[in-house]
Enzyme design. Structure first.
Site, short mmCIF file in Angstrom:
data_model
loop_
_atom_site.label_atom_id
_atom_site.label_comp_id
_atom_site.label_asym_id
_atom_site.label_seq_id
_atom_site.Cartn_x
_atom_site.Cartn_y
_atom_site.Cartn_z
CG HIS A 122 72.43 -0.40 42.37
ND1 HIS A 122 72.74 -0.97 43.59
CD2 HIS A 122 71.09 -0.59 42.21
CE1 HIS A 122 71.63 -1.46 44.13
NE2 HIS A 122 70.62 -1.24 43.32
CG ASP A 158 66.75 1.06 46.96
OD1 ASP A 158 66.04 1.75 46.22
OD2 ASP A 158 67.09 -0.12 46.69
CG ASP A 245 63.52 -0.73 46.26
OD1 ASP A 245 63.78 -0.16 47.33
OD2 ASP A 245 64.35 -0.87 45.34
ZN ZN Z 1 66.35 -0.71 45.03
#
Ligand code: ZN
Length: 337
Positions: A122, A158, A245
């Site tokens: 990110h 992810d 995740d």
């Molecule tokens: Zn993540």
């Protein structure tokens, strides 16, 4: 290739003050692996610190200075969920260095999983966000381009869209970025039509799955969309933002992926690396917030790489077929699909 992990206990020293991206997240994966029968087959590689020059291949100098200054000042929040502790700057250099170590490990015939913290995908060129300080996998891809590679694949499974990595290479045809993620979800980007810009148009692939997507949906996206594109692109190296995740027991994501699904995706990534990249393959830790589930997922990935096999999974759901169908429609502008 033989599997390795890249790991340093100093990754625990990026202190986030008790939130889900917890200091012992990567350490918990390592201690799980130590207790598994896979452990004797794993090489453990220690990372080196990345340099500021490495960070500057992806990030602007004013942001790098800011992270260092906040750390030297004793720590502070960059945004509502991204914390810098007094040790975070050095640990972040070690995280970027961990991703770079994947490249060095290829010289020893190793396909490695860099169990680094803080995560990276990110982190934008000029600001950190989403628990991420510097974009570790993007820094590794930049090193490969500097080394003369012309086609690098970054796969991102992810549960969150890898907005930082996408931004780093949005106009760059030498990096193909393909992300599968939950949508709508943090950080809000990653829709089908985000396909790159300028010379990079057609080199960004987004698969925005609804909550609840499982093994069959992910594998269908690989088989129908991602593998055909990657075969045409013929990458010279394969890097994976391998967040856990998407695991069905994760506490932030709402996906249904099991260990078998992780193993199948890893097997496909290994197949892509074998096909055009001389086996050059590396995985980088991003998110994953149930420690036991994350550890089992990493074990499944490493086992698939080590054995070249993975348990079978079922087919896609109707929702999964619709999403992959829409992505195919968009990507047919650029690829034979
Ligand atoms: Zn993540």
């Amino acid at each position: 290739m033989d599997p390795a992990i890249i790991w340093d206990p100093r990754y625990n020293e990026h202190d986030t003050g008790g939130h889900v991206e917890s200091p012992d997240r990567a350490a918990a994966i390592v201690s799980h692996l130590e207790r598994s029968d896979l452990w004797p087959r794993l090489r453990v590689v220690a990372p080196h610190l990345a340099t500021v020059a490495d960070l500057l291949t992806v990030h602007v100098a004013s942001y790098v200075d800011r992270v260092r200054d906040v750390a030297e000042g004793g720590g502070g929040w960059l945004d509502a969920d991204t914390y810098v502790s007094d040790r975070s700057y050095e640990v972040a250099l070690l995280a970027a260095g961990g991703a770079l170590e994947i490249i060095a490990a290829w010289d020893d015939g190793l396909a490695s999983f860099a169990l680094v913290r803080p995560p990276g995908h990110h982190a934008m060129p000029d600001h950190g966000m989403g628990f991420c300080l510097f974009d570790n996998i993007a820094i590794a891809a930049r090193r490969l381009l500097a080394d003369g590679l012309e086609r690098v694949l970054i796969l991102d499974w992810d549960v969150h869209h890898g907005n930082g990595t996408q931004a780093a290479f949005y106009d760059e045809p030498r990096v193909l970025f393909a992300s599968l993620h939950q949508w709508p979800f943090y950080p809000g980007t990653g829709w089908y039509g985000e396909t790159g810009a300028g010379a990079g148009e057609g080199y960004t692939v987004n698969v925005p799955f609804p909550a609840g997507a499982g093994d069959g949906d992910y594998l269908y996206a690989f088989d129908a969309l991602i593998e055909p594109i990657v075969t045409q692109y013929a990458p010279e190296a394969v890097l994976v933002s391998a967040g856990q995740d998407i695991h069905y027991q994760d506490v932030l994501g709402s996906m249904q992926v099991t260990e078998a699904g992780f193993a199948q995706m890893a097997l496909r990534a290994a197949g892509m690396a074998a096909h055009s990249a001389g086996g050059r393959l590396g995985f980088v830790l991003e998110g994953g917030y149930n420690k036991q589930a994350s550890a089992q997922a990493v074990e499944a990935v490493l086992r698939a790489v080590a054995d070249g096999t993975a348990p079978e999974v079922g087919g896609p759901s109707p929702h999964g077929e619709v999403v992959v169908g829409k992505a195919l429609e968009v990507q047919r502008r650029y690829w034979e699909l």
